[in-house]
Design a protein around this motif. Structure first.
Motif, PDB file in Angstrom:
ATOM      1  N   CYS A  18     -12.135 -49.614 -46.902  1.00 48.94           N
ATOM      2  CA  CYS A  18     -12.704 -48.957 -46.183  1.00 48.94           C
ATOM      3  C   CYS A  18     -13.143 -47.151 -45.976  1.00 48.94           C
ATOM      4  N   CYS A  19     -11.506 -46.353 -46.158  1.00 43.47           N
ATOM      5  CA  CYS A  19     -11.487 -45.072 -46.041  1.00 43.47           C
ATOM      6  C   CYS A  19     -12.358 -44.287 -47.929  1.00 43.47           C
ATOM      7  N   LEU A  20     -11.983 -45.139 -48.394  1.00 48.88           N
ATOM      8  CA  LEU A  20     -11.521 -44.597 -50.104  1.00 48.88           C
ATOM      9  C   LEU A  20     -13.211 -44.553 -50.696  1.00 48.88           C
ATOM     10  N   VAL A  21     -13.231 -46.134 -50.765  1.00 48.29           N
ATOM     11  CA  VAL A  21     -14.383 -46.780 -51.629  1.00 48.29           C
ATOM     12  C   VAL A  21     -15.364 -46.141 -50.735  1.00 48.29           C
ATOM     13  N   TYR A  22     -15.395 -46.988 -50.000  1.00 45.58           N
ATOM     14  CA  TYR A  22     -16.287 -46.985 -48.573  1.00 45.58           C
ATOM     15  C   TYR A  22     -17.047 -45.561 -48.866  1.00 45.58           C
ATOM     16  N   ASN A  23     -16.211 -44.564 -48.225  1.00 47.04           N
ATOM     17  CA  ASN A  23     -16.979 -42.915 -48.278  1.00 47.04           C
ATOM     18  C   ASN A  23     -17.635 -42.426 -49.006  1.00 47.04           C
ATOM     19  N   LEU A  24     -16.589 -42.848 -49.883  1.00 48.84           N
ATOM     20  CA  LEU A  24     -17.197 -41.826 -51.775  1.00 48.84           C
ATOM     21  C   LEU A  24     -18.741 -42.818 -52.339  1.00 48.84           C
ATOM     22  N   ALA A  25     -18.570 -44.199 -52.125  1.00 52.35           N
ATOM     23  CA  ALA A  25     -20.044 -44.798 -52.744  1.00 52.35           C
ATOM     24  C   ALA A  25     -20.765 -44.565 -52.203  1.00 52.35           C
ATOM     25  N   VAL A  26     -20.516 -44.160 -50.956  1.00 54.17           N
ATOM     26  CA  VAL A  26     -22.113 -43.200 -50.085  1.00 54.17           C
ATOM     27  C   VAL A  26     -22.366 -42.388 -50.337  1.00 54.17           C
TER      28      VAL A  26
ATOM     29  N   PHE B 184     -22.274 -49.896 -45.408  1.00 54.85           N
ATOM     30  CA  PHE B 184     -22.666 -49.333 -46.399  1.00 54.85           C
ATOM     31  C   PHE B 184     -24.207 -49.320 -46.215  1.00 54.85           C
ATOM     32  N   VAL B 185     -24.974 -50.170 -46.059  1.00 57.79           N
ATOM     33  CA  VAL B 185     -26.729 -50.112 -46.698  1.00 57.79           C
ATOM     34  C   VAL B 185     -27.200 -49.282 -45.851  1.00 57.79           C
ATOM     35  N   SER B 186     -26.543 -49.572 -43.720  1.00 63.81           N
ATOM     36  CA  SER B 186     -27.080 -48.285 -42.962  1.00 63.81           C
ATOM     37  C   SER B 186     -26.653 -47.038 -42.883  1.00 63.81           C
ATOM     38  N   ALA B 187     -25.381 -46.700 -43.420  1.00 62.18           N
ATOM     39  CA  ALA B 187     -25.397 -45.293 -44.116  1.00 62.18           C
ATOM     40  C   ALA B 187     -26.034 -44.569 -44.991  1.00 62.18           C
ATOM     41  N   LEU B 188     -26.835 -45.238 -45.904  1.00 63.22           N
ATOM     42  CA  LEU B 188     -27.406 -45.132 -46.673  1.00 63.22           C
ATOM     43  C   LEU B 188     -28.738 -44.737 -46.185  1.00 63.22           C
ATOM     44  N   LEU B 189     -29.499 -45.742 -45.668  1.00 64.52           N
ATOM     45  CA  LEU B 189     -30.498 -45.672 -44.487  1.00 64.52           C
ATOM     46  C   LEU B 189     -30.367 -44.398 -43.615  1.00 64.52           C
ATOM     47  N   PHE B 190     -29.256 -43.508 -43.177  1.00 65.84           N
ATOM     48  CA  PHE B 190     -29.581 -42.462 -42.385  1.00 65.84           C
ATOM     49  C   PHE B 190     -29.039 -41.904 -43.269  1.00 65.84           C
ATOM     50  N   VAL B 191     -28.601 -41.464 -44.843  1.00 68.67           N
ATOM     51  CA  VAL B 191     -29.046 -40.428 -45.661  1.00 68.67           C
ATOM     52  C   VAL B 191     -30.433 -40.021 -45.765  1.00 68.67           C
ATOM     53  N   PHE B 192     -31.388 -40.924 -45.881  1.00 68.77           N
ATOM     54  CA  PHE B 192     -32.588 -41.264 -46.521  1.00 68.77           C
ATOM     55  C   PHE B 192     -33.329 -40.294 -44.976  1.00 68.77           C
ATOM     56  N   GLN B 213     -25.586 -17.856 -39.828  1.00 68.62           N
ATOM     57  CA  GLN B 213     -25.321 -18.757 -39.212  1.00 68.62           C
ATOM     58  C   GLN B 213     -24.468 -19.926 -40.022  1.00 68.62           C
ATOM     59  N   THR B 214     -22.972 -19.672 -39.134  1.00 66.45           N
ATOM     60  CA  THR B 214     -22.828 -20.998 -39.944  1.00 66.45           C
ATOM     61  C   THR B 214     -22.753 -22.545 -39.656  1.00 66.45           C
ATOM     62  N   ILE B 215     -23.280 -23.098 -40.669  1.00 63.29           N
ATOM     63  CA  ILE B 215     -23.720 -24.866 -39.695  1.00 63.29           C
ATOM     64  C   ILE B 215     -22.866 -25.441 -40.358  1.00 63.29           C
ATOM     65  N   ALA B 216     -21.900 -25.965 -39.895  1.00 63.98           N
ATOM     66  CA  ALA B 216     -20.970 -27.605 -40.051  1.00 63.98           C
ATOM     67  C   ALA B 216     -21.501 -28.745 -40.074  1.00 63.98           C
ATOM     68  N   ARG B 217     -21.380 -29.574 -41.144  1.00 64.10           N
ATOM     69  CA  ARG B 217     -22.252 -30.575 -41.479  1.00 64.10           C
ATOM     70  C   ARG B 217     -20.896 -31.303 -42.316  1.00 64.10           C
ATOM     71  N   GLY B 218     -20.771 -32.252 -43.594  1.00 62.90           N
ATOM     72  CA  GLY B 218     -19.517 -33.309 -43.912  1.00 62.90           C
ATOM     73  C   GLY B 218     -20.577 -34.499 -44.320  1.00 62.90           C
ATOM     74  N   PRO B 219     -19.587 -35.826 -44.296  1.00 62.28           N
ATOM     75  CA  PRO B 219     -19.413 -36.769 -45.247  1.00 62.28           C
ATOM     76  C   PRO B 219     -20.220 -37.288 -43.773  1.00 62.28           C
ATOM     77  N   ILE B 220     -21.223 -37.633 -43.146  1.00 62.38           N
ATOM     78  CA  ILE B 220     -21.842 -37.849 -41.256  1.00 62.38           C
ATOM     79  C   ILE B 220     -21.531 -39.086 -41.671  1.00 62.38           C
ATOM     80  N   ALA B 221     -23.201 -39.562 -42.733  1.00 56.01           N
ATOM     81  CA  ALA B 221     -23.535 -41.116 -43.042  1.00 56.01           C
ATOM     82  C   ALA B 221     -22.609 -41.875 -42.720  1.00 56.01           C
ATOM     83  N   SER B 222     -22.147 -42.187 -43.417  1.00 50.03           N
ATOM     84  CA  SER B 222     -20.830 -42.988 -43.625  1.00 50.03           C
ATOM     85  C   SER B 222     -20.049 -43.164 -42.203  1.00 50.03           C
ATOM     86  N   PHE B 223     -19.764 -42.230 -41.372  1.00 46.56           N
ATOM     87  CA  PHE B 223     -18.625 -41.924 -40.475  1.00 46.56           C
ATOM     88  C   PHE B 223     -20.022 -42.276 -39.254  1.00 46.56           C
TER      89      PHE B 223
END
Lengths: 189, 557
Positions: A18-26, B184-192, B213-223
């Motif tokens: 859930c952490c490693l594979v999922y986040n990195l795959a996305v 997983f599928v919805s995270a990718l949809l969010f990216v698009f 301006q400092t713009i915070a970002r990160g691995p947001i879609a999977s979260f």
């Protein structure tokens, strides 16, 4: 106890999946398929310098630019937030009255009755990149007077940067202030 | 509020209704131990590998062992999350150089994420490192809804006289068969749709007026995907789904609403399938849908009328109340989102609940107090079934018959456990609210009646494991961290244990055949009794507090 041992091992496997594979795959698919969006929809000027993000509002105070919404954090995008004033909070009324007074001095040609409420209220994020089309329209006379760009040209720019409802249904039409002002800046030169 | 925005909400509700039954049937099959179905062929190999590495034996547990596994595993995981947050400053993947989290806040955050509450007393941009976000927090975003799903499946098995099942098997199946693929599928949809997914540090920009301006970002879609799907609600960024990165447009807003409702609206149908009568589930689904529509109507009316104080200034106010809201989403989708996020006990927000009009803020509060308008992942529907049993019990008392639920007698033991469960919730909300108002008035940011609502909302949200807040509250201190941490923990696990005990007790009862005198639980009549009981219990418990808070504020505007 057995539960503890199984929990620790399950935690380990679930963390891998859930952490490693999922986040990195996305991340991998996102970076390959839509790198611009995946990195924050940043906008660069002609010199390749980052001037902001399409999705993040920025502070506009000069009269020659269209202004965005009220932001208690001055659009500092390393954070986000609003003052969370309750509808009954006297500070809210005070701030709104100050916004209206400022409007009157900056826009003598447009009466307050034509100012839509999104211009005198703080957005939820403090980073709202957009204003309503009416809020842009109300600023046309001021921007035109300061920049010398004709009102019709400005209206065309507003139309160009108005994002409609998603699928024609969801959300509200909104004008991207940064993109609009980039056009204003270019037309001024 | 325009006609289009009403149509948009109706279309959304139609999609929710259309998805509920097929997803429910899928869930029933996914957690069926007996079947040698296609699902087992698809997921079996991966799952068996996970069981082997994890040391999970595919065998039924007793009710006590099931409950002990659930609580024990969650407690250990809370401790692991706590440790990582305490030492995040020294761990890798921390480009912003964020410091270790202090103990009371780390305790609050670990409990908050593991209990599916996701109340946040920190801001994502400055409070947690990328490593904390994608490791322990995402871990909890997956495991806490999986725990809720395991609970509801075990509970329904009990109602039908089956064995409890195995907690770890249910947990893994929830992940492999439901949460991971959809997330997983919805995270990718969010990216698009524009949501970032990057490990690059914050971007530096020079604005048109020359400011930095400092713009915070990160691995947001999977979260974001699992935050919504799992009814978690904890945001990657401080203002959650009001942030343009976490909710860029009307389409991302729609997907978030659908994800929040996906599993919780399907559970009545999964239940119907598992007890062998879809009608049993359908009547509960319809009852809850009616409550949801009424709540939405009230909220939309209040928010579109706007704040009379600002409207009196003479500006154009056809947009409704816009303080604390985003232009791209608008008043209608914001009010709707607030209703959904508190009905499904997610706690994600796309506008600031503190600035909702008093009645617009009362609706989310009421959703969390009732906790039966669908409710959170798994636990919500177990709570609904508890109210269904209460409805049967009270109806039985009125006509002088021993009450039965699904052919099993409801007796003193079950009702005592349910009474305890029922009393815990108001105790966890009202007592700490009184203590907070008496001892920490300086943390209340808004004057007058609204101040009371701020404290009341915080504890209601904690006890219901919702996690949204009236964010003006000065809650980033030891008192609020510890008090809400305890309320979240007790609010989650006491009812889990008592209701698993109810299921265990019902499971061993001999079913009695239905007769003409049986009070049927699959009729419209039962639906009405169910809604009536929910409203009466809720009103009796919380009416005084609500009158002193939002209702008083509305009357004084």
């Amino acid at each position: 106890m057995r539960i503890i041992w199984v929990t620790l091992r399950t935690t380990f496997t679930v963390a891998i999946v859930c952490c490693l594979v999922y986040n990195l795959a996305v991340w991998a698919v996102a970076q390959a398929a839509a790198p611009g969006k995946a990195n924050g929809s940043l906008i660069e000027n002609a010199e390749g310098q980052v001037v902001g993000s399409k999705l993040i509002g920025q502070n506009f105070t000069e009269p020659g630019y269209f202004h965005g919404r009220v932001s208690s954090i001055d659009y500092e995008a390393n954070g986000s937030g609003s003052p969370n004033y309750a509808p009954s909070n006297p500070e809210l009324l005070k701030r709104a009255e100050a916004s209206i007074a400022a409007w009157k001095t900056e826009n003598p040609d447009v009466p307050v009755s034509e100012v839509p409420i999104d211009l005198i209220t703080n957005s939820g994020s403090g980073l709202d990149p957009q204003i309503s089309p009416q809020a842009a329209e109300a600023q046309v006379p001021r921007v035109s007077k300061v920049t010398g760009i004709s009102e019709d040209d400005l209206r065309q720019m507003i139309e160009d940067h108005t994002q409609g409802r998603s699928l024609g249904l969801f959300g509200e039409p909104a004008v991207n202030v940064l993109e609009l002002n980039l056009d204003v800046q270019a037309a001024r030169k | 509020m325009t006609t289009i925005s009403i149509i948009a909400i109706l279309v959304t509700l139609l999609i929710v209704v259309a998805l509920a039954k097929p997803v429910g049937l899928y869930l029933a099959a996914a957690f069926d131990y007996g079947s040698s179905s296609r699902l087992n062929r698809v997921f079996g190999p991966v799952e068996r590998l996970i069981y082997r590495i994890s040391g999970v034996r595919e065998e039924n547990q007793s009710w006590k062992t099931y409950a002990a596994s659930l609580i024990g595993s969650n407690a250990i995981m809370i401790f692991i999350i706590y440790l990582v947050l305490r030492f995040q400053g020294m761990l890798p993947l921390n480009p912003a150089g964020i410091a270790n989290m202090e103990p009371s806040l780390a305790f609050n955050t670990a409990v908050s994420f593991m209990t599916n509450t996701d109340l946040q007393h920190y801001s994502g941009e400055s409070g947690v490192s990328y490593l904390s976000q994608i490791s322990v927090l995402v871990f909890a975003l997956f495991v806490s809804p999986a725990t809720g799903l395991a609970l509801v499946m075990a509970f329904i098995r009990g109602l039908t006289g089956k064995a409890a099942g195995n907690f770890f098997v249910d947990l893994i199946r929830a992940l492999t068969r439901v949460l991971l693929p959809v997330a997983f599928v919805s995270a990718l949809l969010f990216v698009f749709m524009g949501v970032p997914q990057t490990f690059e540090p914050a971007a530096a920009a020079t604005t048109l007026e020359g400011a930095q301006q400092t713009i915070a970002r990160g691995p947001i879609a999977s979260f974001l995907a699992i935050k919504e799907l799992g009814n978690n609600g904890g945001g990657f960024l401080g203002v959650n789904s009001a942030h343009p990165f976490e909710n860029p447009n009307g389409l991302s807003n729609l997907l978030q609403i659908l994800l929040m409702m996906l599993v919780t609206t399907s559970l009545p149908f999964a239940y119907g399938k598992m007890v062998g009568s879809l009608k049993q589930g359908r009547i509960l689904f319809v009852s809850m849908l009616v409550m949801l529509i009424v709540m939405t109507g009230i909220s939309l009316t209040a928010e579109s009328a706007g704040n009379p104080v600002l409207n009196a200034l003479g500006v154009q106010h056809s947009q409704g109340s816009m303080e604390g809201k985003e232009v791209r989403l608008g008043e209608a989708q914001s009010a709707f989102y607030s209703v959904i996020t508190t009905a499904a006990e997610t706690g994600a927000v796309n506008n600031m609940h503190d600035t909702l009009t008093p009645i617009g803020g009362l609706v989310p509060l009421a959703n969390m107090m009732l906790n039966t308008v669908f409710g959170g992942m798994g636990v919500g529907f177990v709570n609904v079934l508890m109210y269904a049993i209460i409805a049967v019990f009270l109806s039985g008392l009125m006509v002088g018959r021993t009450p039965e639920f699904l052919g099993r007698k409801i007796e003193g033991k079950e009702m005592k456990l349910i009474a305890v469960t029922l009393l815990v919730q108001p105790f966890l909300i009202l007592v700490p609210t009184a203590i907070a108002l008496a001892t920490h008035p300086e943390t209340i940011s808004n004057p007058g009646f609204h101040g009371l609502t701020q404290a009341l909302y915080e504890f209601t949200s904690s006890a219901a494991n919702n996690g949204s807040g009236f964010e003006g509250l000065g809650d980033a201190n030891t008192f609020w961290n510890i008090s809400t941490g305890i309320v979240m923990f007790l609010g989650r696990y006491i009812s889990m244990v008592t209701l698993l005990a109810v299921a265990g007790s019902l499971a061993i009862k001999k079913p009695i055949p239905e007769s003409s005198g049986t009070f049927r639980t699959d009729t419209a009549m039962f639906g009405a009794v169910f809604v009536g009981i929910v409203l009466i219990v809720g009103a009796l418990t919380f009416f005084p507090a609500v009158v002193l808070g939002p209702i008083a504020e509305q009357l004084t505007l």
